[in-house]
Motif scaffolding. Structure first.
Motif, PDB file in Angstrom:
ATOM      1  N   PRO A 200       0.653  -1.280   0.057  1.00 38.24           N
ATOM      2  CA  PRO A 200      -0.090   0.031  -0.221  1.00 38.24           C
ATOM      3  C   PRO A 200       0.956   1.209   0.046  1.00 38.24           C
ATOM      4  O   PRO A 200       2.082   1.286   0.470  1.00 38.24           O
ATOM      5  N   VAL A 201       0.197   2.247  -0.220  1.00 40.78           N
ATOM      6  CA  VAL A 201       0.864   3.731   0.010  1.00 40.78           C
ATOM      7  C   VAL A 201       1.807   3.682   1.057  1.00 40.78           C
ATOM      8  O   VAL A 201       1.409   3.362   2.251  1.00 40.78           O
ATOM      9  N   LYS A 202       2.891   4.517   0.784  1.00 44.49           N
ATOM     10  CA  LYS A 202       3.667   4.618   1.979  1.00 44.49           C
ATOM     11  C   LYS A 202       3.353   5.868   2.727  1.00 44.49           C
ATOM     12  O   LYS A 202       2.894   6.714   2.168  1.00 44.49           O
ATOM     13  N   LYS A 203       3.711   5.582   4.199  1.00 43.32           N
ATOM     14  CA  LYS A 203       3.389   7.103   4.948  1.00 43.32           C
ATOM     15  C   LYS A 203       4.676   7.880   5.071  1.00 43.32           C
ATOM     16  O   LYS A 203       5.103   7.957   5.940  1.00 43.32           O
TER      17      LYS A 203
ATOM     18  N   ARG B  86      -0.140  12.619  -3.647  1.00 40.08           N
ATOM     19  CA  ARG B  86      -1.663  12.023  -3.532  1.00 40.08           C
ATOM     20  C   ARG B  86      -2.474  13.275  -3.344  1.00 40.08           C
ATOM     21  O   ARG B  86      -3.698  13.131  -3.772  1.00 40.08           O
ATOM     22  N   GLN B 130      -0.993   1.810  -6.883  1.00 39.29           N
ATOM     23  CA  GLN B 130      -1.608   2.292  -5.842  1.00 39.29           C
ATOM     24  C   GLN B 130      -2.557   3.388  -6.277  1.00 39.29           C
ATOM     25  O   GLN B 130      -3.638   4.095  -5.459  1.00 39.29           O
TER      26      GLN B 130
END
Lengths: 223, 307
Positions: A200-203, B86, B130
């Motif tokens: 998943p998208v990284k923080k 994003r 993603q």
């Protein structure tokens, strides 16, 4: 370990122009290992600077020292006497060391003699390659011990882009495709199923470089 | 209907889809967009608008897409993860859908070192997989990424992505397709196909994994203009291999441009017969005026009107 390269001598001479007496401070940790800022390099750079300034008719006096680790205030403290004698410090530690010196000797200028480049490993004698970007949440267990954040030109987390060809990255210059390396490793260790998982998208905002300087605070180690 | 786009309707009805491609101008000259769009009008079901392809600064794909909407044409806006984080991408998806865009193609994007801003910093806050997941959450969940926050309005997007059967490692290419399907992709456009043998092998692997029933695959083709172009692409464009057979045909041809179109049409004919291929994506790069001829010769006209 941290890898660094010496700045061009002309650039160093340029920012040392106003000064006639400086301390050239090296570091015996990482930058000594990559032959950029250890005791030996302090001696060589000092001679080069003195010769250049003599030739230009503006002699410079250079005190020399080399800390055990320039990122530790207690070792930098040992430079205090010499620092009080000079107009400025030229540090050839990594960027961390330069900042420790600046913090400890707050009333004189400190200049960086190196460009700190990356955290990497020794590939062969005299060749170092980037391996870690300290992203703050290691994924090496999923990627077969090959880091896509540091080694993929696009920091992709879910496999190679369409530009991976014969093991090479689309950017060329013999840069290996990190995801081909991950694939090969996972295949070898029988964990190819890892490639099927969607990471998943990284923080980045919480775990990485974007939240100002990160701090580690260990209560068990505090005095 | 997920988006109600023309492309979605055509594919859902089981009709063979045809899409084209339009590269926006290196500036704000609307006439360039209009001229290229006119060449494609009537010959395709939707038009891909590239997003700063090969990292060359161009008019934004969403702006050019909105111009197409005004002309009564249907855009597929490409969105690369290279240039925006994003926040910007989700904001742009709000904006694109507000302007009437109903199809999106989620891509990684060529490395910035190929373009005219080599000192720029690439972003890749998300990767293409993603991004697919993100658009799906926005559309099906009605929230933004990682948030409970409800979106004001509805995001009706038909979600596409690319697949390159000619990239390496070859065995991973179907796994990557599976990941994109799991992330929520509705349709796939492949990289330009010249090596039909390898493409068929990739399709067989996708079939064995049960993937071709789960997604609409549009096969990518690009007509060759000359033997020189064929050799150049074969050597320099990563992810493209052109068999000697085609290079030789181009080299021997009296009229190379006509031969290139002939090869392209032959490829389309072959692809039309292949199981799991639901359409073709014709990338006639800077050759938009040949689209009428190519689609006519390949028996793809007239394009169906669906409601």
């Amino acid at each position: 370990m941290i890898k660094a390269e010496q700045k061009p001598v002309d650039e160093i001479l340029d920012f040392l122009k106003p000064h006639r007496k400086i301390l050239l401070a090296g570091c015996n940790a990482c930058v000594a290992v990559c032959h950029a800022g250890g005791e030996k390099e302090v001696g060589i750079l000092s001679s080069a600077l003195k010769m250049a300034r003599k030739k230009a008719g503006q002699k410079i006096e250079i005190l020399e020292d080399c800390s055990t680790r320039q990122c530790e205030p207690e070792f930098v403290q040992e430079l205090k006497e010499k620092a009080e004698e000079v107009e400025a410090v030229l540090s050839i530690a990594c960027g961390v060391g330069v900042q420790t010196v600046a913090r400890m000797f707050s009333d004189i200028p400190v200049y960086p003699g190196l460009n700190t480049t990356f955290m990497g490993e020794t590939d062969e004698l005299g060749v170092w390659i980037e391996r870690c970007q300290a992203c703050g949440n290691c994924v090496l267990h999923v990627t077969g011990g090959v880091c896509p954040v540091a080694r993929c030109a696009k920091q992709l987390l879910n496999g190679p882009c369409g530009g991976s060809q014969d093991g090479e990255c689309e950017i060329g210059n013999d840069v290996p495709c990190a995801w081909q390396q991950i694939y090969d490793r996972l295949k070898t260790i029988g964990q190819l199923h890892r490639m099927e998982e969607i990471i998943p998208v990284k923080k980045w905002g919480r775990e990485s470089r974007d939240k100002g300087p990160r701090t580690i605070s260990r209560e068990d180690l505090k005095l | 209907m997920k988006s109600g786009s023309n492309l979605e309707k055509i594919l859902e009805k089981g009709l063979f889809a045809v899409t084209g491609e339009l590269g926006p101008p290196k500036g704000n000259d609307i006439e360039v967009v209009k001229k290229k769009a006119e060449f494609l009008k009537g010959y395709v079901d939707a038009i891909n608008i590239t997003d700063n392809q090969t990292a060359i600064v161009r008019m934004s794909s969403i702006a050019a897409g909105a111009l197409l909407v005004q002309m009564g044409l249907e855009p597929v806006i490409q969105m690369v993860t290279r240039d925006r984080n994003r926040i910007a991408m989700q904001s742009d998806i709000f904006g694109a859908t507000a302007l009437g865009v109903k199809n999106i193609l989620c891509l990684t994007g060529d490395h910035q070192s190929f373009g005219n801003q080599v000192d720029s910093k690439n972003v890749h806050d998300m990767d293409s997989i993603q991004l697919i997941d993100c658009v799906r959450i926005m559309r099906d969940g009605g929230t933004i990424l990682g948030g409970e926050e409800q979106i004001e309005g509805q995001i009706k997007m038909f979600i596409g992505a690319a697949a390159n059967p000619f990239g390496d490692p070859f065995e991973f290419r179907v796994i990557r397709l599976a990941k994109k399907i799991n992330a929520g992709v509705d349709f796939i456009q492949t990289q330009c196909i010249y090596d039909m043998k390898r493409f068929k092998e990739w399709m067989r692997m996708a079939g064995d994994m049960g993937l071709i029933e789960k997604v609409h695959i549009l096969a990518g083709v690009t007509p060759l203009k000359s033997a020189g172009m064929a050799r150049y692409m074969n050597k320099n464009v990563s992810g493209i291999t052109i068999p000697d057979e085609f290079i030789n045909r181009m080299a021997k041809a009296q009229k190379p441009a006509e031969e290139g179109i002939k090869i392209c049409v032959e490829q389309i004919e072959e692809l039309k017969e292949m199981d799991g291929i639901h359409g073709v994506h014709i990338m006639a790069i800077e050759w938009e005026h040949k689209m009428g001829q190519i689609t006519e010769m390949a028996g793809l006209l007239p394009r169906p009107a669906v409601s």
